[in-house]
Design an enzyme around this catalytic site. Structure first.
Site, short mmCIF file in Angstrom:
data_model
loop_
_atom_site.label_atom_id
_atom_site.label_comp_id
_atom_site.label_asym_id
_atom_site.label_seq_id
_atom_site.Cartn_x
_atom_site.Cartn_y
_atom_site.Cartn_z
N THR A 104 56.79 64.34 46.41
CA THR A 104 56.69 65.33 45.24
C THR A 104 55.49 64.47 44.30
OG1 THR A 104 59.04 65.65 45.41
CG2 THR A 104 57.71 65.83 42.93
N THR A 144 56.94 70.93 46.96
CA THR A 144 56.48 69.95 47.70
C THR A 144 56.89 69.99 49.21
OG1 THR A 144 56.49 68.47 45.73
CG2 THR A 144 56.81 67.22 47.91
N ASN A 145 58.15 70.41 49.34
CA ASN A 145 58.70 70.64 50.68
C ASN A 145 57.82 71.39 51.69
OD1 ASN A 145 60.44 68.82 49.32
ND2 ASN A 145 62.34 70.40 49.33
N THR A 190 45.32 41.63 92.18
CA THR A 190 46.73 42.02 91.62
C THR A 190 47.58 40.93 91.44
OG1 THR A 190 47.55 42.00 93.90
CG2 THR A 190 46.81 44.16 93.16
N SER A 321 33.53 28.98 66.71
CA SER A 321 34.25 27.92 66.14
C SER A 321 33.55 27.29 64.85
CB SER A 321 34.76 26.86 67.50
OG SER A 321 35.10 25.84 66.73
N LYS A 327 30.27 27.70 71.01
CA LYS A 327 31.45 28.36 71.47
C LYS A 327 31.42 29.77 70.99
CE LYS A 327 36.48 28.12 72.15
NZ LYS A 327 37.00 29.37 71.79
#
Length: 474
Positions: A104, A144-145, A190, A321, A327
């Site tokens: 609302t 509003t609904n 796998t 890092s 890194k």
């Protein structure tokens, strides 16, 4: 005397001073006070604001055509709505994205902004609601609904196809890499153990296929989102609306928005049922799960550079890092992983909120809206970032990949049809014990000639179904 900085407005609870400069009114002011929850206003979702204005414009046009709203007021409302659709006054949509009241506050924020801008267009002062009223005129034949879920669906529909475009953009990036890596032989895995050979192109093509499948799933979900309950008013019975209003406003809304909306066959059901939102949220979760899996693979395949898989190189984006010089981290896949985690959580929120609806209305659509909008927006941005800042710049460590195939015990699987499972098992065990290659052991045992072995171990033979020559199989 100095001009007043406030104007007096009245609602059910009494009088309140509203800032003179504000286009919103007393209902919005109370919502600001009641819901200081996230600090994020609905203006963060411009698709929602445009959708609200499109609905108000369509309603004004329908009400005018039905003789319920005079041309002067209708034209002013339509003009104000057009400005909002074009991007103006969005800063006046200030209520929190999370709010009580089933939306609302959002609907009234829209009614008040459009009413006050329409008043200015008519040459009147903001707050002169005797001339043009937020409820009586801007919200005519509405509740509003029906307004709020319709706005949510319109905005979501636009977001779905924006995400589809972003996924297609990422899919094409993977397709280009699949072509680039079509001749790069590597070991498939796998359960993180060596399996059988494949090409890096085949690996990347699967990511493209996964995305393409979910582009179609999103388009299917969009079909459900097109069904609106506009015209339902309070609970779906259409009270306070003209008998011809629902089909007429639907046609007007389709014209205004460009979205092929349809009126739900049962407006009472459509007003309380959040099934389409649950369906869409589930598809967004599916997209997120697949994207996260792909990013897991990219991080794993690029791990190293010396102590990991080191099969591919992701483009370096930033120092990794504050303490370890040199890194570089896989920051782009990492951020997409985090988007996926958020979307999965948002799906749980949508599920709980949809389930919590009672009787003729679901009061929790604001959190459904916030969750869906975040998921679609962040996935859209994540797909673009992953394509531009990661996938497009991936390179393959070709020599290392070829070496891994030649050294792998798993390659013995390709020899099963030629030397038999028992022999293949012995060869694998011997190669593992001695540290030698499978090919060397096979030749040493006289199971295949070097020429036969070279023919079998070609990439085009190893990575696709083949007819086994009977002379060799025998």
């Amino acid at each position: 005397m100095p001009k007043s900085t406030t104007r007096l407005e009245h609602d059910l609870l009494g009088d309140r001073e509203v800032p003179t400069a504000a286009y919103y009114g007393v209902h919005t002011l109370r919502a600001l006070e009641n819901f200081p929850i996230t600090g994020i206003s609905i203006a963060v979702y411009p698709d929602l604001i445009r959708a609200l204005a499109q609905i108000k414009k369509a309603a004004a046009q329908a009400n005018q055509k039905l003789g319920l709203l005079d041309a002067k007021r209708a034209d002013a409302i339509v003009a104000a709505c057009r400005e909002v659709i074009d991007g103006q006054w969005h800063d006046q949509f200030v209520v929190d994205v999370i709010q009580g009241g089933a939306g609302t506050s959002t609907n009234m924020n829209a009614n008040e902004v459009i009413a006050n801008r329409a008043l200015e267009i008519l040459g009147c002062e903001r707050g002169d609601y005797k001339t043009l009223h937020p409820n009586e005129h801007v919200n005519m034949s509405q509740s509003t609904n029906d307004v709020y879920p319709t706005a949510l669906k319109l905005a979501t529909y636009v977001g779905i196809f924006r995400l589809v475009d972003a996924m297609a953009y990422l899919r094409k990036a993977f397709e280009r890499k699949a072509d680039e890596f079509a001749d790069v032989l590597k070991m498939g895995r796998t359960q993180l153990q060596d399996a059988v050979p494949m090409t890096l192109g085949q690996e990347f093509s699967t990511y493209a296929v996964m995305l393409g499948e979910d582009e179609e799933r999103l388009k299917e979900a969009a079909l459900l989102i097109r069904e609106m309950n506009l015209g339902a008013t309070a609970i779906g019975t259409g009270i306070n609306a003209h008998p011809d209003y629902a089909p007429l406003v639907c046609r007007k809304l389709a014209e205004v928005s460009g979205v092929p909306v349809v009126t739900a066959p049962n407006l009472i059901e459509a007003t309380q049922d959040c099934g389409s939102f649950v369906q869409l949220s589930g598809v967004l979760k599916r997209v997120a799960v697949k994207l996260s899996k792909v990013c897991n693979d990219l991080r794993l395949l690029s791990s190293g550079p010396r102590a990991g898989f080191n099969e591919i190189n992701l483009p370096p984006r930033q120092a990794g890092s504050s303490i370890m010089p040199g890194k570089v981290n896989p920051v782009i896949p990492e951020v997409v992983n985090q988007i996926a985690f958020e979307v999965i959580g948002n799906d749980s929120t949508v599920t709980f909120a949809a389930e919590a609806g009672q009787l003729q209305l679901n009061a929790f659509e604001p959190i459904i809206a916030h969750s869906l909008f975040k998921s679609a927006l962040h996935l859209t941005n994540g797909c673009k970032v992953l394509a531009d800042h990661c996938v497009n710049g991936i390179t393959a460590n070709r020599d290392l990949l070829r070496e891994s195939v030649e050294r792998s015990i798993g390659i013995v699987t390709a020899l099963n049809p030629y030397i038999g499972y028992a022999n293949a098992t012995e060869v694998a065990a011997e190669a593992f014990r001695s540290g030698r290659g499978v090919a060397e052991v096979v030749i040493e045992r006289g199971l295949m000639s070097p020429e036969q072995l070279a023919e079998v171990l070609r990439p085009e033979v190893l990575t696709r179904p083949q007819l086994i020559p009977q002379s060799v199989a025998a």
